[in-house]
Scaffold this active site. Structure first.
Site, PDB file in Angstrom:
ATOM      1  N   GLU A 126      15.989  -5.706   2.519  1.00 31.17           N
ATOM      2  CA  GLU A 126      16.738  -4.469   2.252  1.00 31.17           C
ATOM      3  C   GLU A 126      17.567  -4.044   3.461  1.00 31.17           C
ATOM      4  OE1 GLU A 126      14.632  -1.193   0.439  1.00 31.17           O
ATOM      5  OE2 GLU A 126      16.329   0.169   0.746  1.00 31.17           O
ATOM      6  N   ASP A 153       4.825  -1.750  -6.877  1.00 29.37           N
ATOM      7  CA  ASP A 153       4.711  -1.455  -5.443  1.00 29.37           C
ATOM      8  C   ASP A 153       3.335  -0.921  -5.062  1.00 29.37           C
ATOM      9  OD1 ASP A 153       6.999  -2.108  -4.052  1.00 29.37           O
ATOM     10  OD2 ASP A 153       7.946  -0.149  -4.287  1.00 29.37           O
ATOM     11  N   LYS A 178       4.090  -5.590  -4.668  1.00 28.38           N
ATOM     12  CA  LYS A 178       5.007  -5.685  -3.525  1.00 28.38           C
ATOM     13  C   LYS A 178       4.490  -4.777  -2.412  1.00 28.38           C
ATOM     14  CE  LYS A 178       9.328  -3.755  -3.551  1.00 28.38           C
ATOM     15  NZ  LYS A 178       9.209  -2.743  -2.473  1.00 28.38           N
ATOM     16  N   ASP A 214       8.108   2.243  -5.638  1.00 25.20           N
ATOM     17  CA  ASP A 214       7.651   3.584  -5.251  1.00 25.20           C
ATOM     18  C   ASP A 214       8.851   4.523  -5.020  1.00 25.20           C
ATOM     19  OD1 ASP A 214       8.515   2.497  -2.878  1.00 25.20           O
ATOM     20  OD2 ASP A 214       6.705   2.994  -1.731  1.00 25.20           O
TER      21      ASP A 214
END
Ligand code: KIV
Length: 281
Positions: free
Chosen positions: A188, A89, A119, A50
């Site tokens: 992340e 996503d 995801k 995204d």
């Protein structure tokens, strides 16, 4: 793509799952057919992230990205790839409300695009949803640490896990989402020690972005590594090309050619008809 998966059709979710601790998993984002065509032979995994809201649409965050956008870009990437596993996503607001909402959105994206998995962002709070989806045939990649969809609660795009409590929370999140059935976990924007501990602890592959070499694989935003997105460049990005500069230079030359009537020249024209009335004109 890995030597083992070459020329055997698309990389599957179970085969990625089995890469834990093995050859690093290569992942990049892709949003369009031509880019997917270029990336496909090199990547195990293409993520229709995204992040496209910011990179392609110029939005300030990913929050306004819609399911329709993800479906359209997911289809484009599927058309442009034949080897890589494609993961799409779930955008903000399309899955957090309930596990049923998440299943509706995920099944729609899977059936419309033909991608292999979705995801979603979130740690322990998404465990029930991950279990619900995987039990019903939707492979889920989890995303923990810096979660761009939580930019407002996190107070910006900041690295996470810098003090003990925060670090332990991310590690606990990783364990919980893996136990819930996630087939891999994107980690992340966190410190090396956290990423290393997670990778050593959970039995599914970790895909790092700004999370050190300790992870089982790596992902970056393609436009970042190619120099095609320059609004800001996170510390963890390594730039491999400056295509943005090449585009500016090429377009500048085209504009000069048009203004000075150097383009189009004879070689770009269809020429004079050999017979018929126009011949005399
Ligand atoms: O949206 C995205 O592209 C992502 C990756 C950068 C991990 O979530």
């Amino acid at each position: 793509m890995s030597a083992t998966s070459k020329k055997m059709g698309r990389v599957s979710v179970p085969s990625l799952r089995m890469r834990k601790g093995g050859e690093p998993i290569v992942c990049l984002t892709a949003y369009t057919t031509p880019m997917a065509q270029r990336l496909d032979e090199h990547c195990d995994l293409l993520l229709v992230g995204d992040s496209l809201g910011m990179v392609v649409y110029g939005m300030e965050s990913t929050l306004a990205v819609t399911v329709d956008m993800m479906v359209n870009h997911g289809k484009a990437v599927m058309r442009g790839s034949k080897n890589a596993c494609v993961v799409v996503d779930l955008p903000f607001g399309s899955y957090q409300e309930s596990k049923e909402q998440a299943f509706r959105t995920a099944s729609h994206i899977l059936s419309e695009t033909g991608c292999a998995a979705v995801k979603l962002e979130g740690g322990a709070e998404m465990a029930d949803t991950i279990a619900f989806l995987t039990a019903r045939g939707v492979p889920v990649m989890a995303h923990i640490g810096l979660m761009p969809q939580q930019v407002n609660t996190m107070g910006g795009f900041k690295s996470q896990g810098r003090d003990d409590d925060a670090a332990l929370k991310i590690i606990a999140d990783a364990k919980t989402v893996a136990k819930a059935g996630a087939f891999s976990v994107v980690v992340e924007g966190t410190v090396e020690a956290v990423a290393r501990r997670i990778t050593e602890t959970i039995d599914v592959p970790t895909i790092g972005i700004g999370a050190s070499v300790a992870c089982d694989g790596q992902v970056l935003v393609t436009e970042d590594i190619l120099g095609l997105f320059s609004d800001f460049t996170p510390k963890f990005v390594k730039r491999y090309a400056n295509l943005g500069d090449s585009v500016s230079e090429a377009v500048g030359q085209y504009a000069d050619d048009v203004r000075t009537r150097k383009f189009p020249s004879d070689e770009h024209c269809f020429g004079i008809p050999k017979k018929g009335k126009l011949r005399a004109v």
